[in-house]
Design an enzyme around this catalytic site. Structure first.
Site, short mmCIF file in Angstrom:
data_model
loop_
_atom_site.label_atom_id
_atom_site.label_comp_id
_atom_site.label_asym_id
_atom_site.label_seq_id
_atom_site.Cartn_x
_atom_site.Cartn_y
_atom_site.Cartn_z
N HIS A 44 0.83 -1.20 0.00
CA HIS A 44 0.00 0.00 0.00
C HIS A 44 0.87 1.26 0.00
CE1 HIS A 44 -3.90 -1.93 1.82
NE2 HIS A 44 -3.49 -2.54 0.72
N GLU A 46 0.87 3.91 1.85
CA GLU A 46 1.35 4.33 3.16
C GLU A 46 2.58 3.53 3.58
OE1 GLU A 46 -3.24 4.74 3.35
OE2 GLU A 46 -1.76 3.45 2.36
N CYS A 69 -6.65 2.08 5.45
CA CYS A 69 -7.37 0.89 5.88
C CYS A 69 -7.14 0.63 7.37
CB CYS A 69 -6.96 -0.32 5.05
SG CYS A 69 -5.21 -0.76 5.14
N CYS A 79 -3.09 0.13 7.37
CA CYS A 79 -2.29 1.35 7.20
C CYS A 79 -2.54 2.38 8.30
CB CYS A 79 -2.53 1.94 5.81
SG CYS A 79 -1.84 0.89 4.52
#
Length: 139
Positions: A44, A46, A69, A79
């Site tokens: 992801h 992040e 998330c 995240c």
């Protein structure tokens, strides 16, 4: 946030079932980390930005195009948890994420930890960028 949207745009159509997300970490007026969700949705945005920032992450502001998330299908930390644990002081989110693994839970997790959260910066652009993803999970 504009930079985060630009990063996300580089991965449009390549992230599988996941949205195309961009994240930029800023500390003392300097970008210390940035990333976009990669092909097939992992890692992801992040995660990439936090890895780049390293020990510069504590106290930084994260600009994220979609709500981080709260949990992951893999069972790995979401995240929002990663941002919290890295000591991010503020998270600016362009658009809410209607996916059941986010849907306000990411924001709630961050706020419960004392992280300042703002929403809506360049929201129309972020929603347009992930219109199909958002439509799939919206009521």
């Amino acid at each position: 946030m504009l930079r985060a949207l630009q990063l996300a745009a580089t991965m449009l159509g390549l992230t599988g079932e996941n949205p195309s997300v961009g994240c930029v970490l800023v500390k003392d007026g300097n970008i210390v980390g940035e990333g976009a969700t990669q092909a097939s949705g992992r890692p992801h945005a992040e995660e990439i930005a936090l890895a780049q920032a390293g020990d510069q992450a504590p106290g930084a502001t994260a600009y994220v195009t979609l709500e981080p998330c709260a949990r992951r299908t893999s069972g790995a930390p979401g995240c929002a948890t990663r941002l919290r644990d890295a000591g991010i002081a503020r998270v600016v989110i362009a658009a809410a994420d209607p996916h059941p693994f986010a849907a306000g839970q990411g924001v709630a997790l961050l706020q419960a930890a004392g992280v300042a959260v703002e929403q809506g910066l360049l929201e129309p652009e972020a929603r347009a960028q992930n219109a199909a993803f958002i439509a799939r999970f919206s009521g």
